[in-house]
Design an enzyme around this catalytic site. Sequence first.
Site, PDB file in Angstrom:
ATOM      1  N   ASP A  47     103.565 -14.409  35.885  1.00  0.00           N
ATOM      2  CA  ASP A  47     102.807 -13.176  36.092  1.00  0.00           C
ATOM      3  C   ASP A  47     101.316 -13.486  36.022  1.00  0.00           C
ATOM      4  O   ASP A  47     100.896 -14.368  35.269  1.00  0.00           O
ATOM      5  CB  ASP A  47     103.160 -12.129  35.035  1.00  0.00           C
ATOM      6  N   ASP A  66     106.886  -8.065  41.527  1.00  0.00           N
ATOM      7  CA  ASP A  66     106.992  -6.823  40.771  1.00  0.00           C
ATOM      8  C   ASP A  66     106.366  -5.666  41.548  1.00  0.00           C
ATOM      9  O   ASP A  66     106.899  -4.546  41.560  1.00  0.00           O
ATOM     10  CB  ASP A  66     106.279  -6.958  39.422  1.00  0.00           C
TER      11      ASP A  66
END
Length: 203
Positions: free
Chosen positions: A144, A178
């Site tokens: 991320d 995401d």
Amino acid sequence: MSLKKAGFFIILILLIDQISKIYIKTHFAIGDEIEVFDWFRILFVENEGMAWGTKIPGEYGKLALTLFRLVAIVGIGYWLWDSVRKGGSRILIFAISLIFAGAFGNIIDSVFYGIIFDDSYGHIASFLPESGGYSSLFHGKVVDMLYFPLWNGYLPDWIPFWGGQYFTFFEPVFNIADSAISVGVVMLLLFNKRAFPKNEHEE
């Protein structure tokens, strides 16, 4: 929308997602950060679990999560194929394509990153290290890097439970995959009637 066009969008999102993750993994150590704007930063973290960093406890928790993702992607893929076959709306097929691409992008991390990279703690990871990866197949961590701390400060005391506490909005760190999943789900919620139109017979 045809399956060919849906496949093009899926491949495009996967490329952007994986290129961004590989770049971060091979140029940043865990916790490294670049401030783009006051409200947007590139911050490298790794997620061992699900959304918001939630983990499945136990020795086989990570393996169970990865296997669940693999089963889910098969179901999403069938949903996409069936929607195209039945002439589903453009919005529906595009939204499913986003969800499929996002899920697939994070699956790649979970399945392969543990064996093709070494760890990123205190140093920049190497791609295909001679000493082996930081984990085994199906035990990779999701990369991320997108961080949007839009507001930081202490909440007013009158707010129940959280009053007086330091708060950051928006705190989660996420990635392109995401984002694709979130956009796809939001599209289905906001444009539900257009995504799932009822024919005259059903009405």
